[in-house]
Design a protein around this motif. Sequence first.
Motif, PDB file in Angstrom:
ATOM      1  N   GLY A 187       0.810  -1.212   0.000  1.00 25.02           N
ATOM      2  CA  GLY A 187       0.000   0.000   0.000  1.00 25.02           C
ATOM      3  C   GLY A 187       0.846   1.264   0.000  1.00 25.02           C
ATOM      4  N   GLN A 188       1.936   1.256   0.757  1.00 19.26           N
ATOM      5  CA  GLN A 188       2.829   2.414   0.784  1.00 19.26           C
ATOM      6  C   GLN A 188       3.483   2.632  -0.574  1.00 19.26           C
ATOM      7  N   LYS A 189       3.885   1.532  -1.216  1.00 22.16           N
ATOM      8  CA  LYS A 189       4.467   1.656  -2.554  1.00 22.16           C
ATOM      9  C   LYS A 189       3.464   2.267  -3.530  1.00 22.16           C
ATOM     10  N   GLN A 190       2.220   1.796  -3.463  1.00 21.05           N
ATOM     11  CA  GLN A 190       1.208   2.313  -4.381  1.00 21.05           C
ATOM     12  C   GLN A 190       0.957   3.790  -4.132  1.00 21.05           C
ATOM     13  N   LEU A 191       0.953   4.196  -2.858  1.00 15.31           N
ATOM     14  CA  LEU A 191       0.763   5.604  -2.534  1.00 15.31           C
ATOM     15  C   LEU A 191       1.918   6.441  -3.075  1.00 15.31           C
ATOM     16  N   ILE A 192       3.148   5.960  -2.940  1.00 16.06           N
ATOM     17  CA  ILE A 192       4.293   6.712  -3.453  1.00 16.06           C
ATOM     18  C   ILE A 192       4.225   6.822  -4.971  1.00 16.06           C
ATOM     19  N   CYS A 193       3.755   5.774  -5.640  1.00 14.44           N
ATOM     20  CA  CYS A 193       3.565   5.857  -7.092  1.00 14.44           C
ATOM     21  C   CYS A 193       2.565   6.959  -7.437  1.00 14.44           C
ATOM     22  N   ILE A 194       1.480   7.066  -6.664  1.00 15.96           N
ATOM     23  CA  ILE A 194       0.494   8.114  -6.901  1.00 15.96           C
ATOM     24  C   ILE A 194       1.115   9.494  -6.662  1.00 15.96           C
ATOM     25  N   LEU A 195       1.872   9.635  -5.577  1.00 17.60           N
ATOM     26  CA  LEU A 195       2.493  10.930  -5.281  1.00 17.60           C
ATOM     27  C   LEU A 195       3.507  11.310  -6.361  1.00 17.60           C
ATOM     28  N   ALA A 196       4.220  10.323  -6.887  1.00 19.48           N
ATOM     29  CA  ALA A 196       5.161  10.607  -7.974  1.00 19.48           C
ATOM     30  C   ALA A 196       4.426  11.126  -9.206  1.00 19.48           C
ATOM     31  N   LEU A 197       3.223  10.585  -9.447  1.00 17.64           N
ATOM     32  CA  LEU A 197       2.419  11.098 -10.559  1.00 17.64           C
ATOM     33  C   LEU A 197       1.915  12.510 -10.254  1.00 17.64           C
ATOM     34  N   LEU A 198       1.464  12.743  -9.021  1.00 16.26           N
ATOM     35  CA  LEU A 198       0.954  14.062  -8.651  1.00 16.26           C
ATOM     36  C   LEU A 198       2.031  15.132  -8.745  1.00 16.26           C
ATOM     37  N   ALA A 199       3.279  14.741  -8.544  1.00 23.11           N
ATOM     38  CA  ALA A 199       4.380  15.704  -8.644  1.00 23.11           C
ATOM     39  C   ALA A 199       4.492  16.283 -10.052  1.00 23.11           C
ATOM     40  N   MET A 200       3.958  15.550 -11.037  1.00 25.62           N
ATOM     41  CA  MET A 200       3.956  16.026 -12.419  1.00 25.62           C
ATOM     42  C   MET A 200       2.781  16.965 -12.698  1.00 25.62           C
ATOM     43  N   GLU A 201       1.876  17.105 -11.730  1.00 30.63           N
ATOM     44  CA  GLU A 201       0.708  17.978 -11.823  1.00 30.63           C
ATOM     45  C   GLU A 201      -0.174  17.657 -13.033  1.00 30.63           C
ATOM     46  N   PRO A 202      -0.539  16.388 -13.210  1.00 26.46           N
ATOM     47  CA  PRO A 202      -1.431  16.035 -14.323  1.00 26.46           C
ATOM     48  C   PRO A 202      -2.862  16.448 -14.005  1.00 26.46           C
TER      49      PRO A 202
END
Length: 255
Positions: A158-173
């Motif tokens: 779950g933590q890995k999946q959350l970090i993947c989401i945050l990495a995407l959010l850092a791109m501001e899509p």
Amino acid sequence: MIEAVRRESPPAGCPHLSGAAEGIIFEEVQVRRADRQVLAIPDLCLNERRVGLIGDNGSGKSTMLRLMNGLHLPTRGRVAVAGLDTVRNRKDLPAKVGFLFQNPDHQLIFPTVVEEVAFGPAERGVSAPKAHQQAMALLERQGCAQWADRNVNELSGGQKQLICILALLAMEPSILLMDEPFASLDLPTRLVLYRRIMALPQRVVMASHDFELLAEFDRIIWLDAGHVRLDGRPAEVLPAYRAHAMIVGVGDALA
């Protein structure tokens, strides 16, 4: 027998398919592999904030998602996302569209959490110190700053999946595409991650078999053998798919 439902005119919010600059548009799309048709979607416009994709394994959900970010290209027809044609503007899509894989290990590429989250801004031309600063600020806002220097391999699923989401959010899509994000998570972790996803301002299109969570979405599309079988509100589509699955399951058991 449940008949396929096709929208004869664009849904509300899409008075003309070509004018839906912030939505996702399919125009007479077909995907073929060798001599087999994998997906066939006539005019379809996704303008809702939360859209779920359901269907049996192999029904075309992942292919449909990958068409939206240019990982797959249509054999014929056109897909446009946030005003970008996925063929002509393929290189510009990462700035608008984030894609979350089912398995976070297929997405994580850096050893530490902060490096993973900082990668997107750095790719967009932000200096390394500034990208690190932005990553730390995002982790702080999400209550994950204490993970910054942790090795990603030490995180739970779950933590890995959350970090993947945050990495995407850092791109501001403006759009997030998610392919079975809860598949390998236990129920408490799914619920926590789901609440975080539902609170995001981005438009979300998610393929999932977790119908209890999809019940709160705005729109559900049921894919069957590469075609849209049913398209509407969760209260209409989810029970119809359940009934279909029950009939198919009983038939298989008696065969």
